[in-house]
Design a protein around this motif. Sequence first.
Motif, PDB file in Angstrom:
ATOM      1  N   PRO A  38     -16.308 -71.326  32.715  1.00  0.00           N
ATOM      2  CA  PRO A  38     -17.171 -71.596  31.556  1.00  0.00           C
ATOM      3  C   PRO A  38     -16.577 -70.988  30.293  1.00  0.00           C
ATOM      4  CG  PRO A  38     -18.471 -70.870  33.430  1.00  0.00           C
ATOM      5  CD  PRO A  38     -17.038 -70.678  33.826  1.00  0.00           C
ATOM      6  N   PRO A  39     -16.771 -71.646  29.153  1.00  0.00           N
ATOM      7  CA  PRO A  39     -16.149 -71.148  27.920  1.00  0.00           C
ATOM      8  C   PRO A  39     -16.784 -69.854  27.422  1.00  0.00           C
ATOM      9  CG  PRO A  39     -17.627 -72.952  27.429  1.00  0.00           C
ATOM     10  CD  PRO A  39     -17.553 -72.866  28.931  1.00  0.00           C
ATOM     11  N   ILE A  40     -16.019 -69.099  26.660  1.00  0.00           N
ATOM     12  CA  ILE A  40     -16.577 -67.958  25.926  1.00  0.00           C
ATOM     13  C   ILE A  40     -17.461 -68.525  24.816  1.00  0.00           C
ATOM     14  CG2 ILE A  40     -16.024 -66.022  24.399  1.00  0.00           C
ATOM     15  CD1 ILE A  40     -13.337 -65.816  25.938  1.00  0.00           C
ATOM     16  N   VAL A  41     -18.671 -68.014  24.695  1.00  0.00           N
ATOM     17  CA  VAL A  41     -19.562 -68.439  23.613  1.00  0.00           C
ATOM     18  C   VAL A  41     -19.866 -67.230  22.734  1.00  0.00           C
ATOM     19  CG1 VAL A  41     -20.622 -70.394  24.784  1.00  0.00           C
ATOM     20  CG2 VAL A  41     -21.582 -68.123  25.115  1.00  0.00           C
ATOM     21  N   PHE A  42     -20.001 -67.470  21.447  1.00  0.00           N
ATOM     22  CA  PHE A  42     -20.330 -66.376  20.540  1.00  0.00           C
ATOM     23  C   PHE A  42     -21.076 -66.908  19.329  1.00  0.00           C
ATOM     24  CE2 PHE A  42     -15.991 -67.679  19.373  1.00  0.00           C
ATOM     25  CZ  PHE A  42     -16.113 -67.894  18.002  1.00  0.00           C
ATOM     26  N   ILE A 291     -11.681 -59.799  33.207  1.00  0.00           N
ATOM     27  CA  ILE A 291     -12.548 -59.059  32.293  1.00  0.00           C
ATOM     28  C   ILE A 291     -12.211 -59.466  30.868  1.00  0.00           C
ATOM     29  CG2 ILE A 291     -13.208 -56.787  31.407  1.00  0.00           C
ATOM     30  CD1 ILE A 291     -12.388 -55.616  34.121  1.00  0.00           C
ATOM     31  N   PHE A 292     -13.208 -59.912  30.149  1.00  0.00           N
ATOM     32  CA  PHE A 292     -13.067 -60.156  28.715  1.00  0.00           C
ATOM     33  C   PHE A 292     -13.612 -58.941  27.971  1.00  0.00           C
ATOM     34  CE2 PHE A 292     -15.458 -61.010  24.877  1.00  0.00           C
ATOM     35  CZ  PHE A 292     -14.539 -61.646  24.066  1.00  0.00           C
ATOM     36  N   TYR A 293     -12.913 -58.520  26.937  1.00  0.00           N
ATOM     37  CA  TYR A 293     -13.485 -57.478  26.085  1.00  0.00           C
ATOM     38  C   TYR A 293     -13.005 -57.668  24.653  1.00  0.00           C
ATOM     39  CZ  TYR A 293      -9.014 -54.906  26.464  1.00  0.00           C
ATOM     40  OH  TYR A 293      -7.691 -54.541  26.409  1.00  0.00           O
ATOM     41  N   ASP A 330     -15.821 -61.222   9.168  1.00  0.00           N
ATOM     42  CA  ASP A 330     -16.510 -62.092  10.125  1.00  0.00           C
ATOM     43  C   ASP A 330     -17.502 -61.245  10.925  1.00  0.00           C
ATOM     44  OD1 ASP A 330     -14.946 -64.168   9.255  1.00  0.00           O
ATOM     45  OD2 ASP A 330     -13.545 -64.080  10.942  1.00  0.00           O
ATOM     46  N   MET A 331     -18.773 -61.588  10.873  1.00  0.00           N
ATOM     47  CA  MET A 331     -19.828 -60.797  11.513  1.00  0.00           C
ATOM     48  C   MET A 331     -20.254 -61.457  12.824  1.00  0.00           C
ATOM     49  SD  MET A 331     -20.513 -58.144   9.554  1.00  0.00           S
ATOM     50  CE  MET A 331     -22.147 -57.662  10.083  1.00  0.00           C
ATOM     51  N   PHE A 332     -19.968 -60.798  13.952  1.00  0.00           N
ATOM     52  CA  PHE A 332     -20.372 -61.304  15.260  1.00  0.00           C
ATOM     53  C   PHE A 332     -21.763 -60.775  15.615  1.00  0.00           C
ATOM     54  CE2 PHE A 332     -15.938 -62.190  15.418  1.00  0.00           C
ATOM     55  CZ  PHE A 332     -15.761 -63.191  16.352  1.00  0.00           C
ATOM     56  N   TYR A 333     -22.578 -61.650  16.225  1.00  0.00           N
ATOM     57  CA  TYR A 333     -23.932 -61.299  16.621  1.00  0.00           C
ATOM     58  C   TYR A 333     -24.136 -61.373  18.130  1.00  0.00           C
ATOM     59  CZ  TYR A 333     -25.083 -61.677  11.676  1.00  0.00           C
ATOM     60  OH  TYR A 333     -25.131 -61.498  10.313  1.00  0.00           O
ATOM     61  N   GLY A 334     -23.161 -61.828  18.867  1.00  0.00           N
ATOM     62  CA  GLY A 334     -23.288 -61.898  20.324  1.00  0.00           C
ATOM     63  C   GLY A 334     -22.120 -62.635  20.937  1.00  0.00           C
ATOM     64  N   VAL A 335     -21.722 -62.211  22.139  1.00  0.00           N
ATOM     65  CA  VAL A 335     -20.638 -62.835  22.898  1.00  0.00           C
ATOM     66  C   VAL A 335     -21.015 -62.838  24.367  1.00  0.00           C
ATOM     67  CG1 VAL A 335     -18.212 -62.730  23.571  1.00  0.00           C
ATOM     68  CG2 VAL A 335     -18.854 -62.058  21.266  1.00  0.00           C
ATOM     69  N   ASP A 336     -20.739 -63.939  25.063  1.00  0.00           N
ATOM     70  CA  ASP A 336     -20.896 -63.959  26.521  1.00  0.00           C
ATOM     71  C   ASP A 336     -19.822 -64.850  27.127  1.00  0.00           C
ATOM     72  OD1 ASP A 336     -21.918 -63.171  28.923  1.00  0.00           O
ATOM     73  OD2 ASP A 336     -23.646 -64.499  28.881  1.00  0.00           O
ATOM     74  N   TRP A 337     -19.566 -64.602  28.410  1.00  0.00           N
ATOM     75  CA  TRP A 337     -18.560 -65.394  29.115  1.00  0.00           C
ATOM     76  C   TRP A 337     -19.039 -65.644  30.551  1.00  0.00           C
ATOM     77  CZ3 TRP A 337     -13.206 -63.766  31.345  1.00  0.00           C
ATOM     78  CH2 TRP A 337     -12.487 -64.907  31.702  1.00  0.00           C
TER      79      TRP A 337
END
Length: 337
Positions: A38-42, A291-293, A330-337
């Motif tokens: 599944p793709p990384i979503v952010f 592991i994604f980080y 660039d302001m990130f508000y959430g990431v999941d994988w």
Amino acid sequence: MKRRIIKVFIFLITILCVVCLYKVYINYKMIKEIIKKPPIVFSIRFKDGDKGTFKYNINTGKAEKISDYVFQDLSYSNDYEKVIGVIWEDKFQGLAELDMKQYTFKPIIDLEELNKCAKDIGLDEIKYDMPGVAGIHMPQFYKDGCTFFWENSGDVICYFNKQNDVWKMKVLYKSEHENYSYHIKEENNKDLLFVESRYEIYNQKIEKINIDKNNLETFGEEELLITPRKNFSDSTGNMDVSNDTTMISYYQEPNIYIYDLETRNRKHINNQYLLWQHIVYIKLSSDAKYIFYAVGDIPFFWSDGYRLNFFIVDVKTGNKIRLDKWKKGDMFYGVDW
């Protein structure tokens, strides 16, 4: 003598080329395997003003917008077919889901209804002040409803669902200290809640709490890890739990570890040295093979938020690739994988 030096130099250059080519080949194989997942979503607000929720193509390094809404603290459903997130904008405040096939937006519950539920169980109401600064955090799909941190302190995890077409909310877990993150894993005979907490200013603990499936009452706590960290100021947490609840991935400067919950042993995966940086997100792939980080460069006087660098590490080999370095501002508000 001169010819000898030239031979040595050529030999060293040859070795270096072989090592570089091997690294390129290993990275190529790793990416080919990763893109099947599944793709990384952010969710993000770019410096140029564009905002929304995106999926990231690891193969091309490109981000594709899948929603104009910023799904804050987003997370996948168990089947990876939907994403849940906090929407905190002038046109809507509350929880919503995003279909990952059609990319359709569906509100789940708005802030007004959530506040009614909170009032019924004695929790303080949350007010909307401005876009982006949400009072609900880390929503997750759970059974026929959702869970989330209520307010900003992270000491209360709530669960809500619909009963006879009426929304009901209850406190699933409450502590007297601040929590950074939590993960709920559903199993056949019991559900497990993993909580990453801070008891003292520089100390975090990762705990496992057994929860009865019928009434969701806490039956006891088991301390798994004590992971002291310095300068840990971000609220996204520093750990993740595999879908089969057999391992925890976490960062303890300067090392990335896998902790085996069955053997109670930890395995060193790779190093990530930080210089005026924080680990901001850490996620296991769906099969726990990678592991994604994200590493955040701390800006001067916190003027622009983190500047993130994406990495993926192979759990088996420790091989690491850097995916992208985003722009300052660039302001990130959430990431999941």
